[in-house]
Design an enzyme around this catalytic site. Structure first.
Site, PDB file in Angstrom:
ATOM      1  N   ARG A  45      -4.028   6.572   0.334  1.00  0.00           N
ATOM      2  CA  ARG A  45      -4.303   8.106   1.113  1.00  0.00           C
ATOM      3  C   ARG A  45      -3.304   8.683   1.940  1.00  0.00           C
ATOM      4  O   ARG A  45      -3.719   9.783   2.059  1.00  0.00           O
ATOM      5  CB  ARG A  45      -5.633   7.747   1.691  1.00  0.00           C
ATOM      6  CG  ARG A  45      -6.763   7.275   0.878  1.00  0.00           C
ATOM      7  CD  ARG A  45      -7.735   6.749   1.451  1.00  0.00           C
ATOM      8  NE  ARG A  45      -7.538   5.557   2.216  1.00  0.00           N
ATOM      9  CZ  ARG A  45      -8.398   4.712   2.749  1.00  0.00           C
ATOM     10  NH1 ARG A  45      -9.769   5.002   2.882  1.00  0.00           N
ATOM     11  NH2 ARG A  45      -7.801   3.546   3.336  1.00  0.00           N
TER      12      ARG A  45
ATOM     13  N   ASP B 279      -6.886  -3.256  -7.363  1.00  0.00           N
ATOM     14  CA  ASP B 279      -7.194  -3.710  -6.161  1.00  0.00           C
ATOM     15  C   ASP B 279      -7.610  -5.461  -6.469  1.00  0.00           C
ATOM     16  O   ASP B 279      -7.846  -5.608  -7.535  1.00  0.00           O
ATOM     17  CB  ASP B 279      -8.640  -3.107  -5.873  1.00  0.00           C
ATOM     18  CG  ASP B 279      -8.765  -3.279  -4.354  1.00  0.00           C
ATOM     19  OD1 ASP B 279      -8.342  -2.700  -3.306  1.00  0.00           O
ATOM     20  OD2 ASP B 279      -9.487  -4.261  -4.004  1.00  0.00           O
TER      21      ASP B 279
ATOM     22  N   ARG C  70       0.857  -1.266  -0.042  1.00  0.00           N
ATOM     23  CA  ARG C  70       0.187  -0.054   0.008  1.00  0.00           C
ATOM     24  C   ARG C  70       0.652   1.022  -0.175  1.00  0.00           C
ATOM     25  O   ARG C  70       0.559   2.206   0.587  1.00  0.00           O
ATOM     26  CB  ARG C  70      -0.950  -0.015   1.172  1.00  0.00           C
ATOM     27  CG  ARG C  70      -2.052  -1.026   1.158  1.00  0.00           C
ATOM     28  CD  ARG C  70      -3.124  -0.405   0.343  1.00  0.00           C
ATOM     29  NE  ARG C  70      -4.418  -1.499   0.336  1.00  0.00           N
ATOM     30  CZ  ARG C  70      -5.396  -1.477   0.888  1.00  0.00           C
ATOM     31  NH1 ARG C  70      -5.518  -0.423   1.574  1.00  0.00           N
ATOM     32  NH2 ARG C  70      -6.525  -2.087   0.970  1.00  0.00           N
TER      33      ARG C  70
ATOM     34  N   TYR D 175     -14.577 -11.944   0.733  1.00  0.00           N
ATOM     35  CA  TYR D 175     -15.136 -10.778   0.468  1.00  0.00           C
ATOM     36  C   TYR D 175     -16.565 -11.055  -0.238  1.00  0.00           C
ATOM     37  O   TYR D 175     -17.580 -10.419  -0.034  1.00  0.00           O
ATOM     38  CB  TYR D 175     -14.364 -10.036  -0.240  1.00  0.00           C
ATOM     39  CG  TYR D 175     -13.409  -9.155   0.300  1.00  0.00           C
ATOM     40  CD1 TYR D 175     -13.502  -8.041   1.030  1.00  0.00           C
ATOM     41  CD2 TYR D 175     -11.789  -9.607   0.253  1.00  0.00           C
ATOM     42  CE1 TYR D 175     -12.569  -7.231   1.861  1.00  0.00           C
ATOM     43  CE2 TYR D 175     -11.287  -9.025   1.429  1.00  0.00           C
ATOM     44  CZ  TYR D 175     -11.547  -7.924   1.959  1.00  0.00           C
ATOM     45  OH  TYR D 175     -10.437  -7.345   2.757  1.00  0.00           O
TER      46      TYR D 175
HETATM   47  O1  CP3 Z   1       0.289   0.570  -3.302  1.00  0.00           O
HETATM   48  C1  CP3 Z   1      -0.523  -0.509  -3.306  1.00  0.00           C
HETATM   49  O2  CP3 Z   1      -0.245  -1.388  -2.597  1.00  0.00           O
HETATM   50  C2  CP3 Z   1      -1.286  -0.900  -4.612  1.00  0.00           C
HETATM   51  C3  CP3 Z   1      -2.485  -0.881  -4.591  1.00  0.00           C
HETATM   52  C4  CP3 Z   1      -3.265  -1.756  -3.695  1.00  0.00           C
HETATM   53  C5  CP3 Z   1      -4.465  -1.404  -3.372  1.00  0.00           C
HETATM   54  N1  CP3 Z   1      -5.165  -2.416  -2.524  1.00  0.00           N
HETATM   55  C6  CP3 Z   1      -5.153  -0.091  -3.341  1.00  0.00           C
HETATM   56  C7  CP3 Z   1      -6.201   0.417  -2.294  1.00  0.00           C
HETATM   57  C8  CP3 Z   1      -3.189  -2.963  -3.447  1.00  0.00           C
HETATM   58  C9  CP3 Z   1      -2.113  -4.017  -3.545  1.00  0.00           C
HETATM   59  C10 CP3 Z   1      -4.420  -3.396  -2.628  1.00  0.00           C
HETATM   60  C11 CP3 Z   1      -4.471  -4.773  -2.216  1.00  0.00           C
HETATM   61  C12 CP3 Z   1      -5.827  -5.141  -1.334  1.00  0.00           C
HETATM   62  N2  CP3 Z   1      -7.024  -4.663  -1.565  1.00  0.00           N
HETATM   63  C13 CP3 Z   1      -5.998  -6.026  -0.266  1.00  0.00           C
HETATM   64  C14 CP3 Z   1      -4.647  -6.981   0.076  1.00  0.00           C
HETATM   65  C15 CP3 Z   1      -3.818  -6.330   0.929  1.00  0.00           C
HETATM   66  C16 CP3 Z   1      -4.481  -5.902   2.279  1.00  0.00           C
HETATM   67  O3  CP3 Z   1      -4.429  -4.740   2.683  1.00  0.00           O
HETATM   68  O4  CP3 Z   1      -4.351  -6.829   3.050  1.00  0.00           O
HETATM   69  C17 CP3 Z   1      -7.342  -6.158   0.353  1.00  0.00           C
HETATM   70  C18 CP3 Z   1      -7.606  -7.023   1.396  1.00  0.00           C
HETATM   71  C19 CP3 Z   1      -8.031  -5.113  -0.537  1.00  0.00           C
HETATM   72  C20 CP3 Z   1      -9.480  -4.691  -0.561  1.00  0.00           C
HETATM   73  C21 CP3 Z   1      -9.737  -3.407  -0.003  1.00  0.00           C
HETATM   74  N3  CP3 Z   1      -9.494  -2.275  -1.097  1.00  0.00           N
HETATM   75  C22 CP3 Z   1     -10.051  -3.025   1.275  1.00  0.00           C
HETATM   76  C23 CP3 Z   1     -10.486  -3.846   2.422  1.00  0.00           C
HETATM   77  C24 CP3 Z   1     -10.172  -1.517   1.013  1.00  0.00           C
HETATM   78  C25 CP3 Z   1     -10.834  -0.596   1.945  1.00  0.00           C
HETATM   79  C26 CP3 Z   1      -9.797  -0.065   3.111  1.00  0.00           C
HETATM   80  C27 CP3 Z   1      -9.079   0.846   2.827  1.00  0.00           C
HETATM   81  O5  CP3 Z   1      -7.892   0.979   2.997  1.00  0.00           O
HETATM   82  O6  CP3 Z   1      -9.757   1.786   2.263  1.00  0.00           O
HETATM   83  C28 CP3 Z   1      -9.648  -1.196  -0.319  1.00  0.00           C
HETATM   84  C29 CP3 Z   1      -9.641   0.243  -0.770  1.00  0.00           C
HETATM   85  C30 CP3 Z   1      -8.111   0.577  -1.371  1.00  0.00           C
HETATM   86  N4  CP3 Z   1      -7.280  -0.233  -1.915  1.00  0.00           N
HETATM   87  C31 CP3 Z   1      -7.641   1.779  -1.221  1.00  0.00           C
HETATM   88  C32 CP3 Z   1      -6.520   1.620  -1.903  1.00  0.00           C
HETATM   89  C33 CP3 Z   1      -5.473   3.216  -2.244  1.00  0.00           C
HETATM   90  C34 CP3 Z   1      -8.292   3.201  -0.827  1.00  0.00           C
HETATM   91  C35 CP3 Z   1      -9.247   3.674  -1.721  1.00  0.00           C
HETATM   92  C36 CP3 Z   1      -9.500   5.097  -1.772  1.00  0.00           C
HETATM   93  O7  CP3 Z   1      -8.796   5.903  -2.271  1.00  0.00           O
HETATM   94  O8  CP3 Z   1     -10.441   5.388  -0.921  1.00  0.00           O
END
Ligand code: CP3
Length: 342
Positions: A27, A72, A23, A147
């Site tokens: 944000r 994602d 990540r 999910y």
């Molecule tokens: O920089 C990076 O790592 C690349 C992008 C990336 C994102 N999600 C962007 C993201 C990657 C590799 C992921 C993987 C992901 N997504 C996982 C596995 C890794 C982990 O964190 O366990 C999971 C479980 C998800 C599912 C997911 N996506 C959730 C549960 C959420 C909401 C929680 C949160 O942090 O907002 C997301 C949203 C998400 N994925 C955001 C980003 C940048 C935030 C979105 C926003 O801008 O509001």
């Protein structure tokens, strides 16, 4: 081209320890907020130019040794036919969760070129820009299944475990389709130019080891075997909260095991079998005072000196409240401390 990350994945000694953060785009970065403020998260994921821009931001700002595709893990689940929504502050929602045979049969195994062309286009754009390797990724089948079966994030996984225990054939039919989808999705990413692939098993640690062995591990094995037939790029498997699963994960045909912070790094390295290791700073350790953060990083580098290959990372993703200046301190410390004596 800085290839230290790829060399470390293959267990080679490198001029410095490579570092990237799960990540690392997101944000906590004002530059990301700026791009994101005018569109939804899914619009951002599906726009190759913008996804490329936010992937590059942390590379340019901090000097990470690898980039990870901005996307994602749930994007391919949408392509399987499941409407997907993200609501600010609530995380992902699947309004039509997969709970019965009819819903399972309706799942389609997507064609990445046709159904998710924006992912491949982002990879192609990134490869033109990047001077560090590009990591592609997908969710591991069990994590994805939580999910789509729960309908979103979950605490106790009541629907998923209920299905495992009471309707194992239904569970297996869903997981088989997710597995086929994930293999072909990752193969397509490799063909488009991804230089390493990571499987995120974010919820693996919610399983009892005996259930992990039966209901999660076999699907990971299938994907790794499929990938080995189509590509020779390094494969990374990250099981969050997975220390108790190491007896299983250490047998996987991956090159690298991602490790979370709940186990001392030295223990994880000892128990990781033939794998290189990636991890495992607590993401909240980025909130430590500078001297304490640097001391912790120095200790980790010392612990990793005997690893078969070591990539510095967090034990899970950067949290949104993180101060970007602290990320810079951490990346610089990894580079500075690990170059000494070379
Ligand atoms: O920089 C990076 O790592 C690349 C992008 C990336 C994102 N999600 C962007 C993201 C990657 C590799 C992921 C993987 C992901 N997504 C996982 C596995 C890794 C982990 O964190 O366990 C999971 C479980 C998800 C599912 C997911 N996506 C959730 C549960 C959420 C909401 C929680 C949160 O942090 O907002 C997301 C949203 C998400 N994925 C955001 C980003 C940048 C935030 C979105 C926003 O801008 O509001």
């Amino acid at each position: 081209m800085n290839t230290t990350f790829l060399e470390a994945c293959r267990g080679k000694k490198t001029s410095h320890v490579p570092v990237w953060f799960m990540r690392q785009a997101g944000r906590y970065l004002p530059d990301y907020q700026r791009v994101r403020s005018r569109r939804t998260f899914l619009e951002l994921c599906k726009n190759p130019e913008l996804a490329t821009e936010v992937t590059l931001q942390p590379i340019d700002i901090f000097g990470f040794d690898a980039a990870i595709l901005f996307s994602d893990i749930l994007i391919p689940m949408e392509a399987m036919g499941l409407p997907l929504e993200f609501h600010d502050g609530r995380g992902p929602i699947f309004p039509e969760p997969v709970r019965d045979q009819k819903a399972a049969e309706a799942l389609r195994v997507p064609d990445t070129e046709a159904d998710m062309p924006f992912v491949l286009e982002t990879i192609r754009l990134l490869r033109r820009e990047l001077k560090v390797p590009l990591i592609g990724f997908a969710g591991a089948p069990f994590t994805l299944a939580t999910y789509v079966i729960e309908g979103g994030s979950s605490k106790n996984f009541v629907a998923t475990k209920g299905m495992m225990f009471h309707e194992p054939e239904l569970y297996r039919s869903i997981l088989d389709k997710i597995t086929a989808c994930t293999s072909s999705y990752l193969i397509a990413q490799a063909k488009a130019g991804a230089q390493a692939l990571q499987l995120f098993d974010s919820w693996a640690g919610a399983l009892a080891p005996c259930d992990y062995e039966r209901f999660a591990l076999p699907y990971v094995q299938t994907i790794l075997a499929d990938l080995r037939q189509h590509t020779d790029i390094p494969l990374i498997y990250f099981a969050n909260n997975g220390a108790t699963l190491l007896p299983y994960t250490s047998t996987l045909d991956a090159d690298v095991l991602g490790i979370d912070w709940r186990i001392p790094l030295a223990d994880a390295i000892r128990r990781a079998g033939p794998h290189a290791v990636q991890g495992n700073l607590d993401p909240l350790a980025l909130f430590l005072p500078k001297e304490d953060l640097e001391a912790r990083i120095a200790a980790m580098l010392a612990d990793a000196s005997e690893a078969r290959g070591y990539i510095f990372n967090l034990g899970h993703g950067v949290v949104p409240e993180t101060d970007p200046d602290q990320v810079k301190i951490a990346v610089d410390a990894v580079h500075r401390f690990s170059s000494q004596g070379n």
